[in-house]
Design an enzyme around this catalytic site. Structure first.
Site, PDB file in Angstrom:
ATOM      1  CG  ASP A 161     -74.454  27.626  14.088  1.00 11.07           C
ATOM      2  OD1 ASP A 161     -74.226  26.548  13.810  1.00 11.07           O
ATOM      3  OD2 ASP A 161     -74.431  28.494  13.181  1.00 11.07           O
ATOM      4  CG  HIS A 164     -78.829  28.982  16.795  1.00  8.02           C
ATOM      5  ND1 HIS A 164     -79.618  29.227  15.785  1.00  8.02           N
ATOM      6  CD2 HIS A 164     -77.608  29.844  16.607  1.00  8.02           C
ATOM      7  CE1 HIS A 164     -79.094  29.905  14.852  1.00  8.02           C
ATOM      8  NE2 HIS A 164     -77.918  30.373  15.047  1.00  8.02           N
TER       9      HIS A 164
HETATM   10 NI    NI Z   1     -73.697  32.083  15.389  1.00  8.00          NI
END
Ligand code: NI
Length: 329
Positions: free
Chosen positions: A133, A277
């Site tokens: 992400d 992430h």
């Molecule tokens: Ni996010």
């Protein structure tokens, strides 16, 4: 398994496909020693016996060679499976072909036919999916380097506005066949927005991806896990599937490389979707954890796939209760 799919060899290290190395000089075993029986005096008989001995030696040599070749091939496969170090000629990822993309699209559409969201796949196979992400960002190239070196497909939930500064990484993701999902235009808590603004968030990101030459995202991940019934309504209109996760590594908190790896391994089960992430802060730990994550999952027999592939191969069951927002809003 479609022939157009080029990532399947992640199951089989390249080294094991190479021809076995030449057998070591094991023929030193040589022909058997002459028997200690009384020697015949006839020189022709002695000659015949010498030829017989040579023939027996040759047979033995062939047997030794076959064993050595088989053995060296076996050792090669085991050691390369253990280290998983790709050779200098390791190819970059090849994008899925049109047949595979069509199959993945059908998989997503089929799941959308009975649920507006997923947090994991089915449990019939050994497929699991890495998702990243908040990219693109400064660490995205390093994440892509590891994934491509290890031939691992993955799914990126991209923030539209980050494309302005780091769009070359998104272009690389598109070019190299990674799956790109929608993570909104600028990462708000969707449940706090009007229907109009939520639509803008979804639409603008998707338009940017298409402008870069990517396919219109079919997957959406809500920032902070924030969503409401309006979000589901919009996603339905846009034929998009909300993709949550079954394992949150909390890697953005930088808990240490070993902790990130441990959280993945502890949560690993068939159909798992891992949340990582590639941007949004310092991602050195995520980058450093990634090779270990890939190795440890493979050692446990898991097959790393994109989210659409996971859903096409092994969709989640029907009748899942609709989740509530994970953001407490
Ligand atoms: Ni996010």
């Amino acid at each position: 398994m479609s022939p157009g799919w080029n990532w399947d060899f992640e199951d089989e290290p390249r080294a094991s496909r190479r021809a076995p190395a030449p057998a070591p000089a094991r023929e030193a075993a040589g022909p058997p020693p002459p028997p200690s029986a009384p020697q015949p005096i006839d020189p022709r008989a002695r000659f015949r016996r010498r030829r017989l001995g040579a023939a027996a030696g040759l047979v033995l040599l062939v047997v030794v060679l076959v064993l050595a070749l088989g053995g060296s091939h076996h050792h090669g496969a085991v050691s390369s499976a253990g280290t998983r170090t790709p050779g200098p000629h390791a190819a970059t990822l090849a994008p899925p072909g049109p047949d595979e993309l069509e199959r993945e699209d059908k998989g997503v559409d089929s799941v959308l036919g009975y649920t507006p969201f997923v947090k994991e796949g089915g449990t019939q196979g050994r497929d699991v999916a890495l998702t990243f992400d908040d990219g693109p960002g400064p660490y995205t190239p390093q994440v892509l380097d590891v994934l491509e070196r290890e031939h691992v497909p993955a799914t990126f939930f991209v923030i539209g506005q980050e494309i302005h500064d780091f769009g070359s990484s998104t272009e690389r993701e598109i070019r190299d066949g990674f799956t790109i999902g929608d993570h909104t235009e600028n990462h708000p808590m969707m449940a706090q927005l009007s229907a109009h603004d939520q639509h803008e968030q979804l639409f603008e990101q998707a338009a940017r991806i298409e402008l870069l030459g990517g396919r219109k995202p079919k997957l959406f991940r809500p920032p902070y896990g924030s969503f409401n019934t309006t979000t589901f309504h919009l996603l339905h209109q846009m034929k998009m599937l909300m993709v949550l996760w079954s394992v949150d590594t909390d890697d953005y908190e930088q808990p240490g490389v070993e902790t990130i790896v441990k959280r993945v391994i502890e949560g690993a089960k068939p159909g798992a979707i891992f949340l990582l992430h590639d941007a949004g802060g310092n991602r050195e730990q995520t980058v450093a954890a990634l090779p270990q994550i890939i190795h440890e999952l493979r050692v446990r027999g898991f097959h790393l796939v994109s989210v659409p592939r996971l859903l096409a191969e092994d969709p989640p069951p029907h009748g899942l209760p609709l989740p509530t927002s994970l953001a407490g809003d």
